[in-house]
Design a protein around this motif. Structure first.
Motif, mmCIF file in Angstrom:
data_model
loop_
_atom_site.group_PDB
_atom_site.id
_atom_site.type_symbol
_atom_site.label_atom_id
_atom_site.label_comp_id
_atom_site.label_asym_id
_atom_site.label_seq_id
_atom_site.Cartn_x
_atom_site.Cartn_y
_atom_site.Cartn_z
ATOM 1 N N ILE A 34 -7.825 15.265 -11.905
ATOM 2 C CA ILE A 34 -7.402 15.521 -10.535
ATOM 3 C C ILE A 34 -7.329 17.027 -10.293
ATOM 4 O O ILE A 34 -7.550 17.828 -11.210
ATOM 5 C CB ILE A 34 -6.040 14.868 -10.236
ATOM 6 N N ASN A 35 -6.988 17.394 -9.072
ATOM 7 C CA ASN A 35 -6.836 18.806 -8.723
ATOM 8 C C ASN A 35 -5.797 19.464 -9.622
ATOM 9 O O ASN A 35 -4.785 18.859 -9.978
ATOM 10 C CB ASN A 35 -6.407 18.907 -7.253
ATOM 11 N N SER A 36 -6.033 20.709 -9.998
ATOM 12 C CA SER A 36 -5.148 21.425 -10.922
ATOM 13 C C SER A 36 -3.743 21.641 -10.372
ATOM 14 O O SER A 36 -2.816 21.943 -11.116
ATOM 15 C CB SER A 36 -5.749 22.790 -11.295
ATOM 16 N N ASP A 91 -2.632 12.525 -5.685
ATOM 17 C CA ASP A 91 -3.725 12.408 -6.647
ATOM 18 C C ASP A 91 -3.228 11.772 -7.948
ATOM 19 O O ASP A 91 -3.891 10.914 -8.538
ATOM 20 C CB ASP A 91 -4.316 13.784 -6.950
ATOM 21 N N GLU A 92 -2.065 12.225 -8.401
ATOM 22 C CA GLU A 92 -1.493 11.684 -9.635
ATOM 23 C C GLU A 92 -1.206 10.195 -9.520
ATOM 24 O O GLU A 92 -1.473 9.414 -10.441
ATOM 25 C CB GLU A 92 -0.212 12.425 -9.991
ATOM 26 N N ALA A 104 -2.997 7.496 -11.852
ATOM 27 C CA ALA A 104 -2.121 6.762 -12.762
ATOM 28 C C ALA A 104 -2.165 5.261 -12.504
ATOM 29 O O ALA A 104 -2.130 4.453 -13.441
ATOM 30 C CB ALA A 104 -0.683 7.267 -12.634
ATOM 31 N N ALA A 105 -2.257 4.871 -11.228
ATOM 32 C CA ALA A 105 -2.333 3.450 -10.898
ATOM 33 C C ALA A 105 -3.589 2.821 -11.494
ATOM 34 O O ALA A 105 -3.554 1.712 -12.034
ATOM 35 C CB ALA A 105 -2.306 3.258 -9.382
ATOM 36 N N GLY A 163 -4.918 9.576 -20.315
ATOM 37 C CA GLY A 163 -4.024 10.087 -19.303
ATOM 38 C C GLY A 163 -4.678 10.816 -18.144
ATOM 39 O O GLY A 163 -5.893 10.888 -18.015
ATOM 40 N N VAL A 164 -3.805 11.369 -17.292
ATOM 41 C CA VAL A 164 -4.231 12.109 -16.108
ATOM 42 C C VAL A 164 -4.232 13.594 -16.441
ATOM 43 O O VAL A 164 -3.251 14.123 -16.952
ATOM 44 C CB VAL A 164 -3.284 11.852 -14.916
ATOM 45 N N LYS A 165 -5.338 14.270 -16.116
ATOM 46 C CA LYS A 165 -5.490 15.684 -16.429
ATOM 47 C C LYS A 165 -5.880 16.458 -15.175
ATOM 48 O O LYS A 165 -6.518 15.908 -14.275
ATOM 49 C CB LYS A 165 -6.536 15.882 -17.527
#
Length: 236
Positions: free
Chosen positions: A143-145, A151-152, A156-157, A173-175
């Protein structure tokens, strides 16, 4: 850069109220699980029929993406994207595609296409690659930094449902940002709505390739359900 967020007709103002009081939802699988369970047991929300989801199959045409033992990322990207589209449509969600065929496209126009149609979310589907390290495997979302909360929540969903649908998958995970640590991927930088790039396993991993081929339908349904959960919960 702060993006313009979700189409206002989709409930941007309500979204902000909902997420401000839930700063730790991303870090809590229990809360995400609760959202998913509630969505699966609920009837279709009429708002879904007014919601547009943009799916982007990465690469295409002359840009094959990653390649491993004759397997091209562009083909995997398109095949799974078309399957996710079918699953979302069965849930009553309107879906637009940046590409439905094997054609070349730059990245910025993909996000601009989603912007043009005021999509509620943009999910770009890819395969990962790690040259010389076949043991590296797993699924991750970028996602966006700035780690914007919308976005998270979206990323995550999706990952949460995948983990439940295919437990053998490694969830990385989400990065945020990019793999090289500089800036943001174009999709996440240009999109004016919640967006993520889903790396659906490593094409350089025989393990991940076997999982994708074996549980293809489960992955497609899981990605669709994750997106559906997000728009049901936050686009009302």
């Amino acid at each position: 850069m702060i993006k313009k967020r979700i189409k206002y007709g989709c409930g941007c103002a309500v979204l902000m109220v909902l997420v401000i009081g839930s700063l730790h939802i991303i870090k809590s699988k229990i809360e995400i699980k609760s959202v998913i369970d509630q969505t699966e047991s609920a009837s279709l929300n009429p708002v879904v029929y007014q919601t547009v989801v943009c799916l982007d199959a990465g690469h295409g045409g002359d840009d094959v993406g990653a390649e491993y033992n004759g397997r091209y990322e562009k083909d995997d990207d398109l095949t799974i994207t078309l399957a996710v589209k079918k699953e979302l449509e069965s849930l009553g969600v309107e879906v637009i595609l940046t590409r439905s065929q094997d054609i070349s496209m730059d990245n910025a126009p993909r996000a601009e296409y989603a912007n043009l149609y005021d999509a509620a979310v943009l999910v770009s589907i890819h395969r990962n690659y790690y040259e010389g390290y076949e043991a590296v495997n797993g699924i991750e979302a970028w996602i966006n930094s700035q780690f914007l909360q919308e976005d998270e929540l979206l990323a995550a969903a999706i990952l949460e449902v995948i983990e439940e649908a295919v437990p053998k998958s490694t969830i990385r995970g989400v990065k945020g940002g990019t793999m090289d640590g500089e800036g943001n991927y174009t999709i996440n930088r240009v999109a004016q709505m919640p967006s993520c790039i889903l790396e659906l396993g490593f094409i350089s991993s025989d393990y991940d390739n076997t999982l994708l081929d074996t549980y293809f339908s489960d992955y497609a349904a899981a990605i669709a359900q994750g997106i559906y959960t997000y728009i049901q919960t936050f686009c009302t």
